[in-house]
Design a protein around this motif. Structure first.
Motif, PDB file in Angstrom:
ATOM      1  N   SER A 243     -12.569 -11.338  32.042  1.00 36.75           N
ATOM      2  CA  SER A 243     -13.621 -11.390  32.499  1.00 36.75           C
ATOM      3  C   SER A 243     -14.398 -10.039  32.533  1.00 36.75           C
ATOM      4  N   GLN A 244     -13.753  -9.185  33.204  1.00 33.88           N
ATOM      5  CA  GLN A 244     -14.494  -7.820  33.527  1.00 33.88           C
ATOM      6  C   GLN A 244     -14.865  -7.075  32.219  1.00 33.88           C
ATOM      7  N   LEU A 245     -14.105  -7.018  31.137  1.00 30.75           N
ATOM      8  CA  LEU A 245     -14.604  -6.496  30.091  1.00 30.75           C
ATOM      9  C   LEU A 245     -15.559  -7.185  29.251  1.00 30.75           C
ATOM     10  N   GLN A 246     -15.517  -8.517  29.347  1.00 30.97           N
ATOM     11  CA  GLN A 246     -16.868  -8.954  28.683  1.00 30.97           C
ATOM     12  C   GLN A 246     -18.120  -8.797  29.774  1.00 30.97           C
ATOM     13  N   ARG A 247     -17.914  -8.804  30.950  1.00 31.10           N
ATOM     14  CA  ARG A 247     -19.138  -8.330  32.050  1.00 31.10           C
ATOM     15  C   ARG A 247     -19.850  -7.275  31.593  1.00 31.10           C
ATOM     16  N   LEU A 248     -18.860  -6.324  31.099  1.00 26.17           N
ATOM     17  CA  LEU A 248     -19.270  -4.790  30.778  1.00 26.17           C
ATOM     18  C   LEU A 248     -19.870  -4.710  29.277  1.00 26.17           C
ATOM     19  N   GLY A 249     -19.623  -5.841  28.612  1.00 24.50           N
ATOM     20  CA  GLY A 249     -20.053  -6.047  27.272  1.00 24.50           C
ATOM     21  C   GLY A 249     -19.040  -5.265  26.380  1.00 24.50           C
ATOM     22  N   ARG A 250     -17.652  -5.092  26.821  1.00 25.74           N
ATOM     23  CA  ARG A 250     -16.856  -4.083  26.199  1.00 25.74           C
ATOM     24  C   ARG A 250     -15.535  -5.074  25.554  1.00 25.74           C
ATOM     25  N   LEU A 251     -15.613  -6.305  25.774  1.00 28.55           N
ATOM     26  CA  LEU A 251     -14.536  -6.876  25.161  1.00 28.55           C
ATOM     27  C   LEU A 251     -14.722  -7.290  23.814  1.00 28.55           C
ATOM     28  N   SER A 291     -20.690 -13.818  21.555  1.00 33.42           N
ATOM     29  CA  SER A 291     -20.879 -12.397  21.558  1.00 33.42           C
ATOM     30  C   SER A 291     -20.042 -11.648  20.395  1.00 33.42           C
ATOM     31  N   GLY A 292     -19.472 -12.277  19.422  1.00 30.99           N
ATOM     32  CA  GLY A 292     -18.698 -11.672  18.473  1.00 30.99           C
ATOM     33  C   GLY A 292     -17.299 -11.377  18.535  1.00 30.99           C
ATOM     34  N   VAL A 293     -16.694 -11.844  19.824  1.00 29.32           N
ATOM     35  CA  VAL A 293     -15.332 -11.510  20.137  1.00 29.32           C
ATOM     36  C   VAL A 293     -14.371 -12.010  19.054  1.00 29.32           C
ATOM     37  N   ARG A 294     -13.590 -11.232  18.562  1.00 30.59           N
ATOM     38  CA  ARG A 294     -12.638 -11.384  17.440  1.00 30.59           C
ATOM     39  C   ARG A 294     -11.394 -11.968  18.019  1.00 30.59           C
ATOM     40  N   LEU A 295     -11.026 -13.263  17.178  1.00 31.97           N
ATOM     41  CA  LEU A 295      -9.793 -13.942  17.804  1.00 31.97           C
ATOM     42  C   LEU A 295      -8.852 -13.489  16.554  1.00 31.97           C
ATOM     43  N   THR A 296      -7.895 -12.691  16.792  1.00 30.72           N
ATOM     44  CA  THR A 296      -6.878 -12.461  15.821  1.00 30.72           C
ATOM     45  C   THR A 296      -5.441 -12.699  16.232  1.00 30.72           C
ATOM     46  N   ILE A 297      -4.661 -13.046  15.407  1.00 31.48           N
ATOM     47  CA  ILE A 297      -3.113 -13.191  15.665  1.00 31.48           C
ATOM     48  C   ILE A 297      -2.505 -12.329  15.174  1.00 31.48           C
ATOM     49  N   ASP A 298      -1.502 -11.746  16.204  1.00 30.48           N
ATOM     50  CA  ASP A 298      -0.608 -10.686  15.845  1.00 30.48           C
ATOM     51  C   ASP A 298       0.820 -11.021  16.332  1.00 30.48           C
ATOM     52  N   GLN A 299       1.644 -11.331  15.192  1.00 38.79           N
ATOM     53  CA  GLN A 299       3.034 -12.004  15.679  1.00 38.79           C
ATOM     54  C   GLN A 299       3.892 -11.563  14.894  1.00 38.79           C
ATOM     55  N   SER A 300       5.265 -11.822  15.151  1.00 37.32           N
ATOM     56  CA  SER A 300       6.258 -11.347  14.299  1.00 37.32           C
ATOM     57  C   SER A 300       7.233 -12.594  14.219  1.00 37.32           C
ATOM     58  N   HIS A 301       7.286 -13.270  13.105  1.00 32.37           N
ATOM     59  CA  HIS A 301       7.907 -14.307  12.735  1.00 32.37           C
ATOM     60  C   HIS A 301       9.276 -14.150  12.126  1.00 32.37           C
TER      61      HIS A 301
END
Length: 399
Positions: A243-251, A291-301
């Motif tokens: 919430s805070q990062l998005q409010r500042l436009g930095r997420l 607003s272009g926030v990227r949803l990336t998976i980063d996992q170790s299977h």
């Protein structure tokens, strides 16, 4: 009535249509990581699996299978030098032939022997030059692959008090990344990731969202913060950070995974699905996904089949998003305005408890993907064919 029809009727009763929710789910985009398809393990050993990719193109084939079954995973993040090839234009064409795009470029600033005391924060300017040049190379690669982001995680830090000046390390960090930032094309952003600890245990140069945020503010508007769900102390309220990062436009985006104790890199939503849901509640309420926030998976299977695990991860993200879209915003705002604590909490619980699997299955079918992606993958014969065809050579993996 079917489960889907019951859900649509329930939404209609409170004046909410199901069609916009379906449209939002169809537009969801999730990026898978090339490195998650290779062999991986713990600090004590790497566990090999049959059919693991030997080349980056074979990693793309596995990513294409994930996208084929889920319908919402059309891009693949690359890790350099693990995914370095002679011709990145050819790699881009190979991805396109598989129905994929190449996503964020991830520099490797933790494996070189020179980086024992850090990379861009290292006290030796020659080592810092090596690290900066590597990031600049990754920016050039982004231009050749059509990628729109450099995703930067630093292992830099110290293990002992007195090992180095904390102030000087920050100054080196800012100075180094200012040169990197100046080289960014207009269409490429710098995603700055942070991590509480590991491999540095006394101090980490980018240890939390505040240190990452202030760095981005010093660099400029093309620098935004990347949030990895496993990179926090126990009990940290990640949805509040969102919430805070998005409010500042930095997420800038996420590295999605789950954890029980530390940076466990487990399948997202496997340990704390309610937290994942609450993160998506904030993403929806703040408009972050527009607003272009990227949803990336980063996992170790490490012990589960890698393609199946990635499919399940995407499904979990689809369902968490669907539940967040079901939240009765009017009722929630009313309860919050009235100071009715329990009523507001129950609005969220109602959405979280809703079975959205029929809704997500319908959306996947509309996208030409599978209603039940895991079942469809298992009957497709894909895993057996890859195990039979990928023999010989050296499997990709964590060394």
């Amino acid at each position: 009535m079917s489960a889907y029809e019951l859900l649509a009727a329930s939404l209609a009763e409170r004046g909410q249509a199901v069609e916009p929710i379906e449209a939002a789910l169809r537009a969801q985009r999730i990026e898978t990581p090339s490195w998650a398809f290779g062999n991986s393990g713990t600090r004590f050993g790497v566990f090999a699996q049959p059919g693991v990719p030997r080349t980056v193109v074979e990693k793309l084939e596995d990513a294409a299978e994930v996208h084929r079954q889920t319908g919402t995973a059309p891009s693949v993040a690359l890790h350099i030098p693990w995914d370095r090839v002679e011709d990145f234009g050819d790699l881009r064409d190979s991805a396109a032939a598989l129905g994929l795009e190449l996503g964020a470029i991830n520099p490797n600033l933790f494996q070189e022997q020179s980086y024992k005391l850090g990379s861009v924060c290292h006290p030796d300017p020659k080592v810092r030059r090596l690290a900066i040049d590597h990031i600049l190379e990754c920016i050039e690669i982004a231009g050749r692959t059509g990628s729109s982001a450099i995703s930067l995680w630093l292992a830099d830090g110290t293990n002992y008090p007195g090992q180095d000046s904390l102030t000087a390390r920050r100054e080196r960090l800012v100075e180094s990344l200012r040169e990197v930032y100046a080289a960014l094309p207009e269409a490429v952003e710098l995603l700055v990731e942070y991590k509480l600890y590991e491999p540095a245990f006394y101090s980490t140069d980018l240890a939390d969202w505040g240190s990452a945020l202030t760095l981005c503010q010093e660099l400029g508007p093309q620098a935004r913060v990347l949030v990895d769900l496993g990179h926090h102390a126990q009990g940290v309220n990640i949805e509040q950070i969102v919430s805070q990062l998005q409010r500042l436009g930095r997420l800038g985006g996420f590295h999605f995974n789950d954890r029980k104790y530390g940076d466990d890199d487990l399948i997202v939503g496997s340990i704390d699905p309610f937290q994942l849901f609450l993160i998506f509640v904030e993403l929806v309420s703040t408009g972050a996904l527009d607003s272009g926030v990227r949803l990336t998976i980063d996992q170790s299977h490490n012990i589960e089949p890698k393609v199946e695990a990635m499919i399940q991860s995407v499904v979990n993200l689809q369902e968490a998003y669907a539940k967040a879209l079901l939240v009765d915003r009017r009722a929630l705002e009313g309860a919050q305005g009235d100071g009715d604590v329990l009523a507001g909490h129950r609005v969220l619980l109602d959405a979280f408890a809703t079975d959205v699997r029929p809704l997500c299955a319908r959306v996947r079918a509309e996208l030409g993907a599978a209603r039940d992606p895991i079942a469809a993958h298992r009957v497709s014969g894909y895993a057996a064919a890859r195990a039979e065809g990928r023999t010989g050579g050296k499997a990709a993996g964590w060394n």
